[in-house]
Scaffold this motif. Structure first.
Motif, mmCIF file in Angstrom:
data_model
loop_
_atom_site.group_PDB
_atom_site.id
_atom_site.type_symbol
_atom_site.label_atom_id
_atom_site.label_comp_id
_atom_site.label_asym_id
_atom_site.label_seq_id
_atom_site.Cartn_x
_atom_site.Cartn_y
_atom_site.Cartn_z
ATOM 1 N N TYR A 242 0.841 -1.196 0.000
ATOM 2 C CA TYR A 242 0.000 0.000 0.000
ATOM 3 C C TYR A 242 0.877 1.247 0.000
ATOM 4 C CZ TYR A 242 -3.694 -3.212 1.556
ATOM 5 O OH TYR A 242 -4.591 -4.251 1.652
ATOM 6 N N TYR A 243 0.419 2.272 -0.704
ATOM 7 C CA TYR A 243 1.070 3.581 -0.690
ATOM 8 C C TYR A 243 0.069 4.616 -0.156
ATOM 9 C CZ TYR A 243 5.270 2.388 -3.499
ATOM 10 O OH TYR A 243 6.464 1.894 -3.956
ATOM 11 N N ASP A 244 0.590 5.785 0.212
ATOM 12 C CA ASP A 244 -0.225 6.846 0.787
ATOM 13 C C ASP A 244 -0.762 7.767 -0.306
ATOM 14 O OD1 ASP A 244 -1.447 8.345 2.717
ATOM 15 O OD2 ASP A 244 0.386 9.130 3.613
ATOM 16 N N SER A 245 -1.949 8.302 -0.081
ATOM 17 C CA SER A 245 -2.450 9.377 -0.948
ATOM 18 C C SER A 245 -3.166 10.429 -0.100
ATOM 19 C CB SER A 245 -3.405 8.825 -2.020
ATOM 20 O OG SER A 245 -4.583 8.312 -1.443
ATOM 21 N N GLY A 246 -2.838 10.438 1.182
ATOM 22 C CA GLY A 246 -3.355 11.462 2.069
ATOM 23 C C GLY A 246 -4.836 11.338 2.351
ATOM 24 N N ALA A 247 -5.398 12.422 2.871
ATOM 25 C CA ALA A 247 -6.823 12.477 3.216
ATOM 26 C C ALA A 247 -7.478 13.613 2.446
ATOM 27 C CB ALA A 247 -6.984 12.701 4.714
ATOM 28 N N ARG A 248 -8.745 13.417 2.109
ATOM 29 C CA ARG A 248 -9.497 14.420 1.363
ATOM 30 C C ARG A 248 -10.374 15.220 2.322
ATOM 31 N NH1 ARG A 248 -9.621 12.457 -4.353
ATOM 32 N NH2 ARG A 248 -11.392 13.827 -4.798
ATOM 33 N N SER A 249 -10.457 16.530 2.059
ATOM 34 C CA SER A 249 -11.290 17.416 2.870
ATOM 35 C C SER A 249 -12.074 18.358 1.951
ATOM 36 C CB SER A 249 -10.421 18.229 3.839
ATOM 37 O OG SER A 249 -9.829 17.391 4.818
ATOM 38 N N PHE A 250 -13.049 19.065 2.532
ATOM 39 C CA PHE A 250 -13.893 19.967 1.751
ATOM 40 C C PHE A 250 -13.279 21.363 1.646
ATOM 41 C CE2 PHE A 250 -17.102 16.917 3.375
ATOM 42 C CZ PHE A 250 -17.668 16.535 2.157
ATOM 43 N N TYR A 251 -13.480 22.002 0.495
ATOM 44 C CA TYR A 251 -13.148 23.411 0.343
ATOM 45 C C TYR A 251 -14.245 24.081 -0.472
ATOM 46 C CZ TYR A 251 -10.917 21.581 -3.993
ATOM 47 O OH TYR A 251 -10.635 20.932 -5.175
ATOM 48 N N ASN A 252 -14.445 25.401 -0.207
ATOM 49 C CA ASN A 252 -15.545 26.092 -0.890
ATOM 50 C C ASN A 252 -15.275 27.583 -1.004
ATOM 51 O OD1 ASN A 252 -17.537 27.662 1.217
ATOM 52 N ND2 ASN A 252 -16.446 25.971 2.245
ATOM 53 N N THR A 253 -16.196 28.254 -1.682
ATOM 54 C CA THR A 253 -16.036 29.686 -1.962
ATOM 55 C C THR A 253 -16.776 30.568 -0.962
ATOM 56 O OG1 THR A 253 -17.981 29.663 -3.408
ATOM 57 C CG2 THR A 253 -15.847 29.237 -4.443
#
Length: 332
Positions: free
Chosen positions: A149-160
């Motif tokens: 397994y390799y890492d691809s970090g964590a996803r979070s929300f972004y908005n305007t």
């Protein structure tokens, strides 16, 4: 006399090739095995650095007898095509996200559910333990050998519009998602409006108000320049989707047991290189967007967000997958 000389000459001609062959077999260097590894990311990207470490270690452990050639930037195929070619032996290895891989082995969906892991440490305890090995081994039924397994970090929300602290803050927001039932369900469960859209169209859609936000990891938020038009990044780390290096079972079965073992060893050891490279990559991206004046906030209490996922876990996972999720959550 002439008959004797002729007999001697014939005998020498017969013996010479046999002797020469014996010499050749005794002194010839073993034939080099060349294997190809596909990656869709550019040179210098953390997964490619991991690939290159894997290739170097295979060369070292085999004393140069096995050579792994790394092909980044989708030179051999895009992600889905690379998986298909590995399955049928056209490519020997590929590094891919487990998200598209789950269409080949649905059990993997249990590893990528939202709010599944408490943090990165929890994820690595799962992936590098007995559970993670079981999922790697499960790939053999589909024509693959799961290596690491390799890492691809964590996803979070972004908005305007505003910082997100609670589920209520997302209500009614139009959030871009990948064309995935899981991601659409995640956003919908939080009260937002999932908007499937090509990644290349997201910048202009944020800029013009077609969508209010999107979700991704630090490096993607940076490299896509989405931070220029969506200044609010709220760290909720809703998904951690691991990467995996898979080998073709057809290719591996052609190798000796010892050679297969050294390839697996090299793959496991390359993980440390990729994980360290990813951590450095994330730090640089975060520093860049903070310097650009983006407003960053952390959602420390994820319980409300995680609780909203209950219907999604029921609709997206079968009983076997749900049992694995319970085991994953129980890892301390």
């Amino acid at each position: 006399m002439k008959k004797v000389l002729l007999a001697v000459m014939l005998l020498s001609l017969l013996v010479a090739p046999v002797f020469a062959a014996g010499q050749s077999e005794g002194t010839a260097a073993p034939k080099q095995v060349v294997l190809r590894l596909a990656d869709n990311q550019p040179l210098g990207y953390p997964t490619v650095l991991g690939d290159e470490a894997f290739a170097r270690l295979v060369g070292e452990y085999s004393n140069g007898r096995i050579k792994v050639e790394v092909y980044p930037q989708a030179q051999l195929a895009d992600e889905k095509s690379a998986i298909e070619q590995v399955q049928f032996g056209g490519i020997d290895f590929t590094r891919v996200s487990i998200s598209p891989l789950a269409s080949f082995q649905p059990l993997l969906n249990a590893l990528q559910m939202p709010y599944l892991y408490r943090d990165a440490d929890h994820m690595w305890k799962v992936l590098n333990g007995e559970i993670g090995q079981y999922f790697l081994d499960s790939m053999s039924d589909k024509g693959f050998v799961g290596l690491v397994y390799y890492d691809s970090g964590a996803r979070s929300f972004y908005n305007t519009k505003k910082p997100i602290y609670t589920v209520a803050d997302l209500k009614g927001m139009k959030i871009r998602v990948q064309e995935s039932a899981l991601m659409m369900g995640l956003v919908q469960a939080l009260g937002a409006v999932p908007t499937p859209m090509s990644y290349g169209d997201v910048y202009s859609a944020l800029q013009t108000g077609v969508i209010d936000g999107a979700e991704n990891n630090w490096p993607s938020y940076d490299s896509s320049s989405h931070y220029e038009v969506a200044k609010f990044y709220s760290i909720d780390q809703h998904t951690r989707v691991p990467e995996m290096i898979i080998a073709s079972k057809i290719s591996m079965d052609k190798l000796s047991a010892d050679d297969q073992a050294l390839i697996k060893k090299a793959a496991k050891e390359s993980q440390a290189v990729e994980v360290a490279a990813w951590a450095e990559y994330e730090k640089k991206s975060e520093a860049k967007v903070r310097a650009a004046g983006c407003q960053i906030n952390t959602i420390n209490d994820q319980a409300e967000f995680a609780a909203a996922m209950a219907p999604l876990y029921q609709s997206q996972l079968n009983a076997d997958q749900q049992a694995w999720v319970a085991k994953i959550k129980a890892v301390k």
